[in-house]
Design a protein around this motif. Structure first.
Motif, PDB file in Angstrom:
ATOM      1  N   GLY A  87       0.712  -1.251  -0.224  1.00  0.00           N
ATOM      2  CA  GLY A  87      -0.100  -0.036   0.093  1.00  0.00           C
ATOM      3  C   GLY A  87       0.828   1.152   0.108  1.00  0.00           C
ATOM      4  N   SER A  88       0.179   2.357  -0.123  1.00  0.00           N
ATOM      5  CA  SER A  88       0.928   3.593  -0.162  1.00  0.00           C
ATOM      6  C   SER A  88       0.164   4.533   0.949  1.00  0.00           C
ATOM      7  CB  SER A  88       0.673   4.257  -1.723  1.00  0.00           C
ATOM      8  OG  SER A  88      -0.680   4.547  -1.834  1.00  0.00           O
ATOM      9  N   HIS A  89       0.896   5.501   1.364  1.00  0.00           N
ATOM     10  CA  HIS A  89       0.655   6.512   2.335  1.00  0.00           C
ATOM     11  C   HIS A  89       1.421   7.941   2.010  1.00  0.00           C
ATOM     12  CE1 HIS A  89      -1.819   6.505   5.967  1.00  0.00           C
ATOM     13  NE2 HIS A  89      -1.528   5.156   6.099  1.00  0.00           N
ATOM     14  N   LYS A  90       0.556   9.070   2.649  1.00  0.00           N
ATOM     15  CA  LYS A  90       1.254  10.331   2.469  1.00  0.00           C
ATOM     16  C   LYS A  90       1.915  10.896   3.695  1.00  0.00           C
ATOM     17  CE  LYS A  90      -1.350  12.371  -1.313  1.00  0.00           C
ATOM     18  NZ  LYS A  90      -2.426  13.585  -1.485  1.00  0.00           N
ATOM     19  N   GLY A  91       2.902  11.404   3.742  1.00  0.00           N
ATOM     20  CA  GLY A  91       3.583  12.010   4.885  1.00  0.00           C
ATOM     21  C   GLY A  91       3.882  13.418   4.867  1.00  0.00           C
ATOM     22  N   GLN A  92       3.992  14.178   5.837  1.00  0.00           N
ATOM     23  CA  GLN A  92       4.032  15.459   5.773  1.00  0.00           C
ATOM     24  C   GLN A  92       5.162  16.060   6.775  1.00  0.00           C
ATOM     25  OE1 GLN A  92       0.257  16.969   6.460  1.00  0.00           O
ATOM     26  NE2 GLN A  92       0.293  17.028   8.628  1.00  0.00           N
TER      27      GLN A  92
END
Length: 220
Positions: free
Chosen positions: A93-98
């Motif tokens: 899976g994929s995820h966003k980080g900030q």
């Protein structure tokens, strides 16, 4: 339990073994330094990556940067995580980080956003699960108390926790189908159908944690 699940359990045990030094307070601030939103507690990235490399091996996982955005005050990155299982790469899976841009340092913010995204992807595997269950807050808050605790005498002997009467779980009552685990100063009740035993757990000081979806109490 599959081999991968066993490895994930070992990774989480390794993270717990580092204690307070592996935990950090995570908060967003505005330009005036005021905290924005909820303060969270998580594992320091290097401890997570070291634990994963130690158990899984650095050659058995990788990530791909699929998207990157730079805004006025923060950098955002999206990554996809892959694990090597039986000589085949499996997408998890994929995820966003900030990450906030501090003093115009976009480069550090970009690195931080990628790191944040990788850790979020690893949470899909339950790596570092104590963090998103809310258990690390209690461990972090003991930092001051721990720093004031004097070290044991040089001639002191190590005591097996399973036979140590000072072990907080040894004082827990016997409840059918329930076991107790001491996670760095937080006692967690484990077992099936715990909701049916909620009155018994409440009677000995346990509280329901909505975030972690578990019954827990601070060790005495």
């Amino acid at each position: 339990m599959t081999p991968l699940q066993e490895q994930i359990c070992l990774i989480n045990e390794r993270l717990r073994s580092f204690g307070i030094e592996s935990i950090q307070e995570i908060k967003m601030t505005d330009r005036e330094g005021k905290t924005i939103g909820q303060i969270k507690y998580g594992y320091r990235p290097q401890y997570v990556f070291d634990s994963v490399n130690e158990i899984l091996g650095p050659e058995n996982w990788r990530y791909e940067l699929t998207k990157e955005e730079i805004y006025e005050n923060q950098a955002v990155a999206e990554i996809t995580l892959f694990l090597k299982i039986d000589d085949a790469w499996l997408c998890k899976g994929s995820h966003k980080g900030q990450m906030q841009i501090i003093k115009g340092n976009v480069g550090d913010a970009q690195k931080g956003a990628i790191t944040d995204a990788i850790q979020k992807c690893m949470s899909l595997l339950s790596i570092g699960s104590d963090a998103y269950k809310g258990l690390l807050k209690y461990v972090y808050q003991q930092r001051t108390q721990s720093s004031l605790t004097p070290p044991p005498p040089k001639n002191s002997q190590l005591i097996d926790p399973s036979t140590d009467p000072s072990d907080p779980t040894s004082t827990m009552p016997k409840i059918a189908g329930v076991t107790f685990e001491n996670r760095q100063g937080v006692i967690v009740a484990l077992g099936e159908h715990l909701f049916d035993k909620k009155e018994l757990l409440k009677a000995v000081g346990f509280q329901w944690d909505k975030t972690g979806k578990s019954w827990m109490k601070k060790a005495a």
